[in-house]
Design a protein around this motif. Structure first.
Motif, PDB file in Angstrom:
ATOM      1  N   SER A  27      37.075  58.047  43.900  1.00 59.99           N
ATOM      2  CA  SER A  27      38.227  57.362  44.499  1.00 59.99           C
ATOM      3  C   SER A  27      38.300  55.915  44.044  1.00 59.99           C
ATOM      4  CB  SER A  27      38.186  57.449  46.027  1.00 59.99           C
ATOM      5  OG  SER A  27      37.126  56.691  46.553  1.00 59.99           O
ATOM      6  N   GLN A  28      37.158  55.246  43.863  1.00 57.82           N
ATOM      7  CA  GLN A  28      37.156  53.868  43.365  1.00 57.82           C
ATOM      8  C   GLN A  28      37.641  53.802  41.922  1.00 57.82           C
ATOM      9  OE1 GLN A  28      37.124  52.206  46.300  1.00 57.82           O
ATOM     10  NE2 GLN A  28      35.999  50.663  45.222  1.00 57.82           N
ATOM     11  N   THR A  29      37.289  54.804  41.138  1.00 61.54           N
ATOM     12  CA  THR A  29      37.758  54.849  39.751  1.00 61.54           C
ATOM     13  C   THR A  29      39.276  54.968  39.709  1.00 61.54           C
ATOM     14  OG1 THR A  29      35.691  55.835  38.999  1.00 61.54           O
ATOM     15  CG2 THR A  29      37.615  56.116  37.576  1.00 61.54           C
ATOM     16  N   PHE A  30      39.826  55.854  40.531  1.00 62.49           N
ATOM     17  CA  PHE A  30      41.281  55.982  40.567  1.00 62.49           C
ATOM     18  C   PHE A  30      41.933  54.736  41.160  1.00 62.49           C
ATOM     19  CE2 PHE A  30      40.498  60.506  39.787  1.00 62.49           C
ATOM     20  CZ  PHE A  30      41.426  60.715  38.780  1.00 62.49           C
ATOM     21  N   LYS A  31      41.245  54.082  42.072  1.00 63.31           N
ATOM     22  CA  LYS A  31      41.747  52.813  42.604  1.00 63.31           C
ATOM     23  C   LYS A  31      41.822  51.783  41.479  1.00 63.31           C
ATOM     24  CE  LYS A  31      40.730  49.200  45.963  1.00 63.31           C
ATOM     25  NZ  LYS A  31      39.805  48.739  47.016  1.00 63.31           N
ATOM     26  N   ALA A  32      40.793  51.745  40.642  1.00 66.79           N
ATOM     27  CA  ALA A  32      40.789  50.809  39.516  1.00 66.79           C
ATOM     28  C   ALA A  32      41.956  51.080  38.580  1.00 66.79           C
ATOM     29  CB  ALA A  32      39.470  50.906  38.754  1.00 66.79           C
ATOM     30  N   LEU A  33      42.256  52.353  38.366  1.00 63.95           N
ATOM     31  CA  LEU A  33      43.335  52.726  37.457  1.00 63.95           C
ATOM     32  C   LEU A  33      44.714  52.675  38.114  1.00 63.95           C
ATOM     33  CD1 LEU A  33      41.640  55.718  35.609  1.00 63.95           C
ATOM     34  CD2 LEU A  33      41.875  53.351  34.829  1.00 63.95           C
ATOM     35  N   SER A  34      44.768  52.359  39.396  1.00 65.58           N
ATOM     36  CA  SER A  34      46.058  52.322  40.089  1.00 65.58           C
ATOM     37  C   SER A  34      46.691  50.935  40.085  1.00 65.58           C
ATOM     38  CB  SER A  34      45.900  52.796  41.532  1.00 65.58           C
ATOM     39  OG  SER A  34      45.199  51.836  42.291  1.00 65.58           O
ATOM     40  N   ASP A  35      45.980  49.953  39.568  1.00 67.89           N
ATOM     41  CA  ASP A  35      46.486  48.574  39.569  1.00 67.89           C
ATOM     42  C   ASP A  35      47.025  48.212  38.186  1.00 67.89           C
ATOM     43  OD1 ASP A  35      46.301  45.762  41.050  1.00 67.89           O
ATOM     44  OD2 ASP A  35      45.689  45.514  38.954  1.00 67.89           O
ATOM     45  N   GLN A  63      43.184  32.495  34.835  1.00 63.04           N
ATOM     46  CA  GLN A  63      41.808  32.859  34.505  1.00 63.04           C
ATOM     47  C   GLN A  63      41.086  33.449  35.721  1.00 63.04           C
ATOM     48  OE1 GLN A  63      39.512  29.466  33.227  1.00 63.04           O
ATOM     49  NE2 GLN A  63      38.357  30.709  31.788  1.00 63.04           N
ATOM     50  N   SER A  64      41.336  32.897  36.905  1.00 60.49           N
ATOM     51  CA  SER A  64      40.664  33.402  38.105  1.00 60.49           C
ATOM     52  C   SER A  64      41.130  34.821  38.441  1.00 60.49           C
ATOM     53  CB  SER A  64      40.878  32.463  39.292  1.00 60.49           C
ATOM     54  OG  SER A  64      42.242  32.396  39.622  1.00 60.49           O
ATOM     55  N   THR A  65      42.408  35.117  38.199  1.00 63.53           N
ATOM     56  CA  THR A  65      42.924  36.469  38.432  1.00 63.53           C
ATOM     57  C   THR A  65      42.236  37.466  37.516  1.00 63.53           C
ATOM     58  OG1 THR A  65      45.067  35.611  39.110  1.00 63.53           O
ATOM     59  CG2 THR A  65      45.008  37.907  38.385  1.00 63.53           C
ATOM     60  N   VAL A  66      42.132  37.117  36.254  1.00 63.85           N
ATOM     61  CA  VAL A  66      41.482  38.000  35.275  1.00 63.85           C
ATOM     62  C   VAL A  66      40.008  38.176  35.625  1.00 63.85           C
ATOM     63  CG1 VAL A  66      40.835  38.257  32.842  1.00 63.85           C
ATOM     64  CG2 VAL A  66      43.137  37.486  33.448  1.00 63.85           C
ATOM     65  N   SER A  67      39.332  37.082  35.976  1.00 59.63           N
ATOM     66  CA  SER A  67      37.916  37.163  36.333  1.00 59.63           C
ATOM     67  C   SER A  67      37.696  38.066  37.540  1.00 59.63           C
ATOM     68  CB  SER A  67      37.361  35.771  36.634  1.00 59.63           C
ATOM     69  OG  SER A  67      37.323  35.004  35.466  1.00 59.63           O
ATOM     70  N   HIS A  68      38.561  37.948  38.521  1.00 58.06           N
ATOM     71  CA  HIS A  68      38.462  38.786  39.719  1.00 58.06           C
ATOM     72  C   HIS A  68      38.597  40.264  39.361  1.00 58.06           C
ATOM     73  CE1 HIS A  68      39.001  40.122  43.849  1.00 58.06           C
ATOM     74  NE2 HIS A  68      40.091  40.757  43.456  1.00 58.06           N
ATOM     75  N   GLN A  69      39.575  40.593  38.520  1.00 56.94           N
ATOM     76  CA  GLN A  69      39.780  41.994  38.119  1.00 56.94           C
ATOM     77  C   GLN A  69      38.620  42.504  37.271  1.00 56.94           C
ATOM     78  OE1 GLN A  69      41.942  43.690  39.554  1.00 56.94           O
ATOM     79  NE2 GLN A  69      43.336  42.143  40.339  1.00 56.94           N
ATOM     80  N   LEU A  70      38.112  41.677  36.390  1.00 57.53           N
ATOM     81  CA  LEU A  70      36.978  42.073  35.554  1.00 57.53           C
ATOM     82  C   LEU A  70      35.733  42.327  36.405  1.00 57.53           C
ATOM     83  CD1 LEU A  70      37.492  39.682  32.530  1.00 57.53           C
ATOM     84  CD2 LEU A  70      37.580  42.184  32.460  1.00 57.53           C
ATOM     85  N   ARG A  71      35.538  41.537  37.434  1.00 59.93           N
ATOM     86  CA  ARG A  71      34.398  41.732  38.335  1.00 59.93           C
ATOM     87  C   ARG A  71      34.483  43.115  38.992  1.00 59.93           C
ATOM     88  NH1 ARG A  71      34.114  36.970  39.754  1.00 59.93           N
ATOM     89  NH2 ARG A  71      35.859  36.944  41.209  1.00 59.93           N
ATOM     90  N   PHE A  72      35.677  43.475  39.446  1.00 55.91           N
ATOM     91  CA  PHE A  72      35.886  44.791  40.052  1.00 55.91           C
ATOM     92  C   PHE A  72      35.591  45.901  39.036  1.00 55.91           C
ATOM     93  CE2 PHE A  72      38.592  48.422  41.229  1.00 55.91           C
ATOM     94  CZ  PHE A  72      38.184  48.628  42.533  1.00 55.91           C
ATOM     95  N   LEU A  73      36.111  45.766  37.824  1.00 57.13           N
ATOM     96  CA  LEU A  73      35.910  46.776  36.780  1.00 57.13           C
ATOM     97  C   LEU A  73      34.440  46.869  36.365  1.00 57.13           C
ATOM     98  CD1 LEU A  73      39.077  45.994  34.638  1.00 57.13           C
ATOM     99  CD2 LEU A  73      38.701  48.013  36.083  1.00 57.13           C
ATOM    100  N   LYS A  74      33.749  45.730  36.351  1.00 60.35           N
ATOM    101  CA  LYS A  74      32.329  45.721  35.983  1.00 60.35           C
ATOM    102  C   LYS A  74      31.493  46.425  37.048  1.00 60.35           C
ATOM    103  CE  LYS A  74      28.532  42.840  34.435  1.00 60.35           C
ATOM    104  NZ  LYS A  74      27.592  43.746  35.057  1.00 60.35           N
ATOM    105  N   GLN A  75      31.818  46.228  38.321  1.00 64.85           N
ATOM    106  CA  GLN A  75      31.083  46.892  39.398  1.00 64.85           C
ATOM    107  C   GLN A  75      31.154  48.411  39.263  1.00 64.85           C
ATOM    108  OE1 GLN A  75      32.952  45.191  42.845  1.00 64.85           O
ATOM    109  NE2 GLN A  75      31.410  43.595  43.043  1.00 64.85           N
ATOM    110  N   LEU A  76      32.261  48.900  38.735  1.00 62.58           N
ATOM    111  CA  LEU A  76      32.429  50.340  38.533  1.00 62.58           C
ATOM    112  C   LEU A  76      31.892  50.807  37.180  1.00 62.58           C
ATOM    113  CD1 LEU A  76      35.991  50.793  40.022  1.00 62.58           C
ATOM    114  CD2 LEU A  76      33.843  51.644  40.955  1.00 62.58           C
ATOM    115  N   ARG A  77      31.335  49.889  36.412  1.00 56.37           N
ATOM    116  CA  ARG A  77      30.798  50.170  35.078  1.00 56.37           C
ATOM    117  C   ARG A  77      31.889  50.671  34.121  1.00 56.37           C
ATOM    118  NH1 ARG A  77      26.862  53.368  37.996  1.00 56.37           N
ATOM    119  NH2 ARG A  77      27.707  55.067  36.782  1.00 56.37           N
ATOM    120  N   LEU A  78      33.091  50.128  34.291  1.00 57.75           N
ATOM    121  CA  LEU A  78      34.179  50.459  33.371  1.00 57.75           C
ATOM    122  C   LEU A  78      34.246  49.460  32.230  1.00 57.75           C
ATOM    123  CD1 LEU A  78      36.986  51.456  35.891  1.00 57.75           C
ATOM    124  CD2 LEU A  78      35.211  52.884  34.846  1.00 57.75           C
ATOM    125  N   VAL A  79      33.735  48.249  32.472  1.00 61.19           N
ATOM    126  CA  VAL A  79      33.650  47.223  31.431  1.00 61.19           C
ATOM    127  C   VAL A  79      32.248  46.634  31.449  1.00 61.19           C
ATOM    128  CG1 VAL A  79      36.115  46.651  31.582  1.00 61.19           C
ATOM    129  CG2 VAL A  79      34.451  45.286  32.858  1.00 61.19           C
TER     130      VAL A  79
END
Length: 111
Positions: A27-35, A63-79
């Protein structure tokens, strides 16, 4: 009911009930792909690695918006990232998800 539909164990991808952790991760993976912002970031990272500044510039975002999104994606091991001096360069970390994203984009653009 469609007569071609067969109720057998080979129809389902996973033959066993899903545990709570797996359900949460899916569900978190699909959440990541829903934004839309995260999709745009992942789409760029499918092509090449980028720094936060490069992503922010290409996407016309802060830059802060991108960093926030990257942090979320990194937690899921997508980046993942690599450090070069003081700069972090992000790249894709999971080809399965990138393939899923690619298929979704192809589906959306299919006439």
């Amino acid at each position: 009911m469609n007569k071609d539909f067969k109720k057998d164990e080979n129809f389902f991808l996973n033959k066993h009930p899903l545990d709570e952790e797996t359900l949460f991760l899916v569900s978190q993976t699909f959440k990541a792909l829903s934004d839309p912002t995260r999709i745009r970031i992942l789409n760029l990272l499918c092509i090449a690695e980028h720094s936060v500044n490069e992503l922010a510039e290409k996407l016309d975002l802060g830059q802060s918006t991108v960093s926030h999104q990257l942090r979320f994606l990194k937690q899921l091991r997508l980046v993942k990232y690599r450090r070069a001096g003081t700069t972090l360069y992000y790249s894709k970390d999971d080809d399965h998800i990138m393939n899923l994203l690619n298929q979704a984009i192809e589906h959306a653009t299919h006439n």
